[in-house]
Scaffold this motif. Structure first.
Motif, PDB file in Angstrom:
ATOM      1  N   HIS A  40       0.839  -1.202   0.000  1.00  0.00           N
ATOM      2  CA  HIS A  40       0.000   0.000   0.000  1.00  0.00           C
ATOM      3  C   HIS A  40       0.876   1.255   0.000  1.00  0.00           C
ATOM      4  CE1 HIS A  40      -3.118   2.877   1.121  1.00  0.00           C
ATOM      5  NE2 HIS A  40      -4.027   1.932   0.981  1.00  0.00           N
ATOM      6  N   PRO A  41       0.569   2.252  -0.843  1.00  0.00           N
ATOM      7  CA  PRO A  41       1.420   3.450  -0.918  1.00  0.00           C
ATOM      8  C   PRO A  41       1.386   4.322   0.327  1.00  0.00           C
ATOM      9  CG  PRO A  41      -0.558   3.735  -2.252  1.00  0.00           C
ATOM     10  CD  PRO A  41      -0.548   2.299  -1.813  1.00  0.00           C
ATOM     11  N   ASP A  42       0.337   4.228   1.136  1.00  0.00           N
ATOM     12  CA  ASP A  42       0.260   5.016   2.373  1.00  0.00           C
ATOM     13  C   ASP A  42       0.287   4.066   3.556  1.00  0.00           C
ATOM     14  OD1 ASP A  42      -0.033   6.934   4.297  1.00  0.00           O
ATOM     15  OD2 ASP A  42      -2.152   7.324   3.896  1.00  0.00           O
ATOM     16  N   THR A  43       1.486   3.645   3.900  1.00  0.00           N
ATOM     17  CA  THR A  43       1.686   2.723   5.021  1.00  0.00           C
ATOM     18  C   THR A  43       2.490   3.421   6.104  1.00  0.00           C
ATOM     19  OG1 THR A  43       1.608   0.767   3.594  1.00  0.00           O
ATOM     20  CG2 THR A  43       2.658   0.518   5.736  1.00  0.00           C
ATOM     21  N   ARG A  44       2.008   3.358   7.336  1.00  0.00           N
ATOM     22  CA  ARG A  44       2.687   3.989   8.474  1.00  0.00           C
ATOM     23  C   ARG A  44       3.183   2.893   9.413  1.00  0.00           C
ATOM     24  NH1 ARG A  44       0.084   9.095   8.133  1.00  0.00           N
ATOM     25  NH2 ARG A  44      -0.892   9.125   6.056  1.00  0.00           N
ATOM     26  N   TYR A  45       4.439   2.966   9.781  1.00  0.00           N
ATOM     27  CA  TYR A  45       5.022   1.992  10.698  1.00  0.00           C
ATOM     28  C   TYR A  45       5.139   2.633  12.077  1.00  0.00           C
ATOM     29  CZ  TYR A  45       6.177  -0.473   6.407  1.00  0.00           C
ATOM     30  OH  TYR A  45       6.105  -1.109   5.194  1.00  0.00           O
ATOM     31  N   ILE A  46       4.273   2.212  12.977  1.00  0.00           N
ATOM     32  CA  ILE A  46       4.266   2.730  14.348  1.00  0.00           C
ATOM     33  C   ILE A  46       4.210   1.526  15.286  1.00  0.00           C
ATOM     34  CG2 ILE A  46       3.086   4.185  16.028  1.00  0.00           C
ATOM     35  CD1 ILE A  46       1.771   5.674  13.694  1.00  0.00           C
ATOM     36  N   PRO A  47       5.208   1.335  16.139  1.00  0.00           N
ATOM     37  CA  PRO A  47       5.225   0.144  16.992  1.00  0.00           C
ATOM     38  C   PRO A  47       4.202   0.217  18.116  1.00  0.00           C
ATOM     39  CG  PRO A  47       7.037   1.598  17.562  1.00  0.00           C
ATOM     40  CD  PRO A  47       6.379   2.196  16.350  1.00  0.00           C
ATOM     41  N   ASN A  48       4.073  -0.880  18.834  1.00  0.00           N
ATOM     42  CA  ASN A  48       3.201  -0.907  20.007  1.00  0.00           C
ATOM     43  C   ASN A  48       3.782  -0.059  21.121  1.00  0.00           C
ATOM     44  OD1 ASN A  48       1.318  -2.708  18.890  1.00  0.00           O
ATOM     45  ND2 ASN A  48       2.574  -4.465  19.437  1.00  0.00           N
ATOM     46  N   PHE A  49       2.921   0.410  21.997  1.00  0.00           N
ATOM     47  CA  PHE A  49       3.403   1.172  23.154  1.00  0.00           C
ATOM     48  C   PHE A  49       3.168   0.389  24.434  1.00  0.00           C
ATOM     49  CE2 PHE A  49      -0.970   2.798  22.384  1.00  0.00           C
ATOM     50  CZ  PHE A  49      -1.546   2.563  23.622  1.00  0.00           C
ATOM     51  N   VAL A  50       3.903   0.772  25.470  1.00  0.00           N
ATOM     52  CA  VAL A  50       3.796   0.119  26.766  1.00  0.00           C
ATOM     53  C   VAL A  50       3.736   1.191  27.848  1.00  0.00           C
ATOM     54  CG1 VAL A  50       6.317  -0.101  27.012  1.00  0.00           C
ATOM     55  CG2 VAL A  50       4.804  -1.649  28.276  1.00  0.00           C
TER      56      VAL A  50
END
Length: 345
Positions: free
Chosen positions: A156-166
């Motif tokens: 997908h051209p609009d992909t955001r990589y944001i990890p999980n938070f704790v």
């Protein structure tokens, strides 16, 4: 693509009932509770699917009562501006009508290179095959894709990589005193995908002066059962443990690693591409023998006060990099369609 309206009404859509309360369900619950506390109008619409029929919690006990929750096989989302869907192929058959849609990639199914994995059941294997067949076109129906790991090769051209938070205020080293007996802790589900069979082999090979504890219940005499723990009790268990064992065969951005590190507890885990590179706090080992040797090494360091404290400090630093106050604002911007949300790296 859909026409975007005022993104004030948000719905989170897991494909598994929140009552199952494993990784994705816990993530949705935590996020919904944080969003509603921030004044966001958020609801949860779930499928009634429960793997193995295991309902581990009453949803009302873990989800803020200001968050509307419904289970059904089909949901009309036309009342919502943004729908965040924990992605499975053909999700649009179950969740339809929102003005804007975000697909959440949380599963190893979409990361693994192998089509068939013997430890997977029929359902995940079928999902993987379906994604291989029509995933690119199916994901194209969403406005945005969110992946918790850059190991996902998104079409997908609009992909955001944001990890999980704790929550590093909840999961912290000083929450409970470390046990007097060196303790190895397992917190993942007792299933082959999470390496429970490997964990039991490690437990059998450890010396008598090492305590091997696990959440849940089992019939293994080498395992000290802790039973089901709520979030506060789980945080206590991480803080009391000296080492966490997580020999998972499948994982994305592992909450076990995030919670353990935030608690200042080093981890022995498997060398998956979604796990961080090997370091002094997160030790990647590919065999049971290597895991046992590493547990013995860390035990010896702890007993001799030689290097163990440094591992714990590094673990805490890694946990703080995933702190809720660091990661959550990025995720909130994504969900509320903020123009400043991160683009692909």
């Amino acid at each position: 693509m859909a026409n975007h309206g005022d993104p004030s009404r948000l719905v989170l859509c897991p494909h598994i009932s929140l009552s199952h309360y494993r990784g994705g369900e816990k993530w949705v619950t935590t996020l919904a509770n944080r969003l509603v506390a921030d004044g966001v109008d958020v609801s949860v619409r779930s499928l009634p699917y429960v793997p193995d029929g295991e309902r581990r919690v009453e949803v009302s006990t873990v989800l803020d009562d200001r968050v509307s929750y419904e289970e059904a096989w089909h949901h009309d989302l036309s009342a919502f501006d943004t729908a965040y869907v924990l992605y499975v192929p053909l999700s649009g058959l179950f969740f339809r009508g929102a003005a804007r849609t975000v697909a959440g990639i949380h599963s190893w199914v979409y990361v693994s290179d192998r089509l068939y994995e013997p430890h997977y059941g029929a359902v995940p294997t079928a999902v993987k095959a379906l994604y291989r067949t029509l995933g690119e076109r199916d994901l194209g129906r969403f406005d945005t894709v969110h992946a918790v790991t850059p190991a996902f090769d998104s079409p997908h051209p609009d992909t955001r990589y944001i990890p999980n938070f704790v929550d590093t205020d909840l999961y912290r080293p000083d929450r409970a005193p470390t046990g007097e007996t060196f303790t190895v802790l397992v917190t993942a589900a007792h299933i082959p995908e999470k390496g429970w069979d490997l964990a039991r082999k490690v437990a059998r090979a450890l010396p008598d002066d090492v305590r091997f504890a696990a959440t849940g219940t089992s019939d293994d005499p080498n395992v000290h059962d802790l039973g089901f723990l709520d979030e506060a009790e789980l945080a206590d268990a991480y803080a009391r443990a000296h080492l966490v064992l997580h020999p998972a065969r499948v994982d994305t951005d592992s909450m076990v690693l995030n919670e353990a590190c935030a608690s200042g507890t080093p981890v022995v885990t498997s060398p998956l591409p979604t796990h961080v590179d090997d370091n002094d706090a997160v030790m990647r080992r590919g065999t049971v023998d290597a895991m046992v040797r590493t547990v013995r090494t860390v035990h010896r360091e702890w007993r001799r006060d030689n290097g163990y404290a440094r591992r714990c400090r590094i673990a805490r630093m890694m946990g703080e990099a995933h702190d809720e106050d660091v990661i959550y604002p990025r995720l909130k911007r994504l969900l509320l369609d903020d123009a400043t949300a991160e683009a692909p790296p």
